[in-house]
Design a protein around this motif. Sequence first.
Motif, short mmCIF file in Angstrom:
data_model
loop_
_atom_site.label_atom_id
_atom_site.label_comp_id
_atom_site.label_asym_id
_atom_site.label_seq_id
_atom_site.Cartn_x
_atom_site.Cartn_y
_atom_site.Cartn_z
N UNK A 162 -21.11 43.50 -13.51
CA UNK A 162 -20.29 44.68 -13.75
C UNK A 162 -20.46 45.14 -15.19
N UNK A 163 -21.54 45.90 -15.46
CA UNK A 163 -21.74 46.36 -16.83
C UNK A 163 -20.52 47.13 -17.32
N UNK A 164 -20.19 46.94 -18.53
CA UNK A 164 -19.02 47.58 -19.11
C UNK A 164 -17.84 46.63 -19.19
N UNK A 165 -17.77 45.65 -18.28
CA UNK A 165 -16.64 44.72 -18.29
C UNK A 165 -16.71 43.87 -19.55
N UNK A 166 -15.55 43.61 -20.14
CA UNK A 166 -15.52 42.76 -21.33
C UNK A 166 -16.15 43.41 -22.54
N UNK A 167 -16.41 44.70 -22.48
CA UNK A 167 -16.96 45.41 -23.64
C UNK A 167 -18.44 45.22 -23.82
N UNK A 168 -19.13 44.66 -22.82
CA UNK A 168 -20.59 44.44 -22.92
C UNK A 168 -21.32 45.24 -21.85
N UNK A 169 -22.63 45.45 -22.08
CA UNK A 169 -23.48 46.02 -21.04
C UNK A 169 -23.22 47.47 -20.70
#
Length: 457
Positions: A162-169
């Motif tokens: 899930x790109x975007x999760x946790x502020x990464x990707x």
Amino acid sequence: MSTRRPRRSAPASGAGTGALASSAAPGTLLDLEVGPVAHGGFCVARTGGRVVFVRHALPGERVRARVTDASHDRYWRADAVEILTAAPGRVEPPCPHAGPGACGGCDWQHADLATQRAGKAAVVAESLRRFAGLDVPVVVEGPPPVGSAGTGADTGTGVGADPGAGGLGWRTRMRFAVTEDGGIGLRASRSHLVLATPDCRIAHPLLLDAVAGRRFPGADAVEVAVSPATRQVAVAVRPGPGPDGPPGVRVVEVVGERRFAVGPEVFWQVHPAAPEVLVDAVRTALRPRPGETALDLYAGAGLFAAFLAADVGPRGRVVAMESDAAAVAAAADNLADLPQVSLRGVRVTPATVRGVVGGRSSDESGTSRGGVDVAVLDPPRAGAGPAVMAALLAHHPRAVAYVACDPVALGRDLAAASTAGYELVSLRVFDLFPMTHHVECVALLRPRVTELPASGK
Ligand SMILES: C[S@@+](CC[C@H](N)C(=O)[O-])C[C@H]1O[C@@H](n2cnc3c(N)ncnc32)[C@H](O)[C@@H]1O
């Protein structure tokens, strides 16, 4: 270049090696009590009456910091290299390249997302207080989940499915540096040094796949754009073919019902959720009505103009102004089905804004006003500037949405708006650049309602 992370040490470690310095050379160690976050990805500390801008620290921490720049009389710069007392929001950076002397792309890898957003809120509030005299409560909203459009494979980089999760990707556009032997690299903070790795943890997995294992001998930089929605990839090697060369490859971005073709050389928001979030915030703020005239200053590839055109309908009008030739070409294609849009390939200046529309329009009550009913402006980091603000507001729009990526420039331009009789009605602030110090604001301005003095009769 090696990655050196700040070392955590037991509190009350005694005198240590830090100095209470009144003069310093780069490399000097200072023990500092860290104060608030400032604009630009650092915190403010003081030593011997001098301000020290400290990276890799958090407010409330005690750190040992190494001076990196002592060339200014009024302030020094330093990197926290040892954390003597950690703030509650401190985390182990998820990226192995974050830390003193390493990659300069991220500022807040060592803070959890709530702490990052609290710091950004403080910076926006302080900028508006300082430059516009406004005391505004600021809440930073995180981006919504990118959803299926942003889903990519787990690359083994710590960026999950899930790109975007946790502020990464999340980052869909990047300009990579190139090493002497043609490898992809990342730039160190405030330096020309290149860290020889393509391994960027905020980059979208599709973007990392696009450069994996590739070399670009002789290039200065490589620009990559990916569209998570269509999974298209465009890679542009710099220096490129020059202004008269063939147009570069574009990727198709999807925002709501509309598609936008945008090459890596043209501005497009880098977080996959950003276009939709900002379009929604702008339309909610302006509420354009059928038949109205809307202005889109700094229009890029036509993002806001397209949706404003739908709102004002075929009887309305949108004037979009953009100076970059590649962006104008992209916008012309992206807006070709909307005859109510008049696209102008010009610089936004006081003169071009003053002359943007002729004639006058009227509102439902028949009150005549300037030829612009609503306006959105989304300038580059330097802001629009007081003269452009004055020219825009001289058209007396009923509502203006100012999309700002720099809170200091926004504060200064809001001060100019106040002089022109406009007031800040609402402010939304979005964390569309997690791990970095960047933040996006959408400010709604309306003409100030002045109460008539009470009659003495
Ligand atoms: C922050 S981007 C916004 C683009 C668009 N609104 C979007 O959201 O995709 C700023 C845009 O302003 C353009 N620009 C910069 N200075 C300008 C100027 N003086 N006049 C017109 N456009 C300018 C840049 O080329 C860029 O496309």
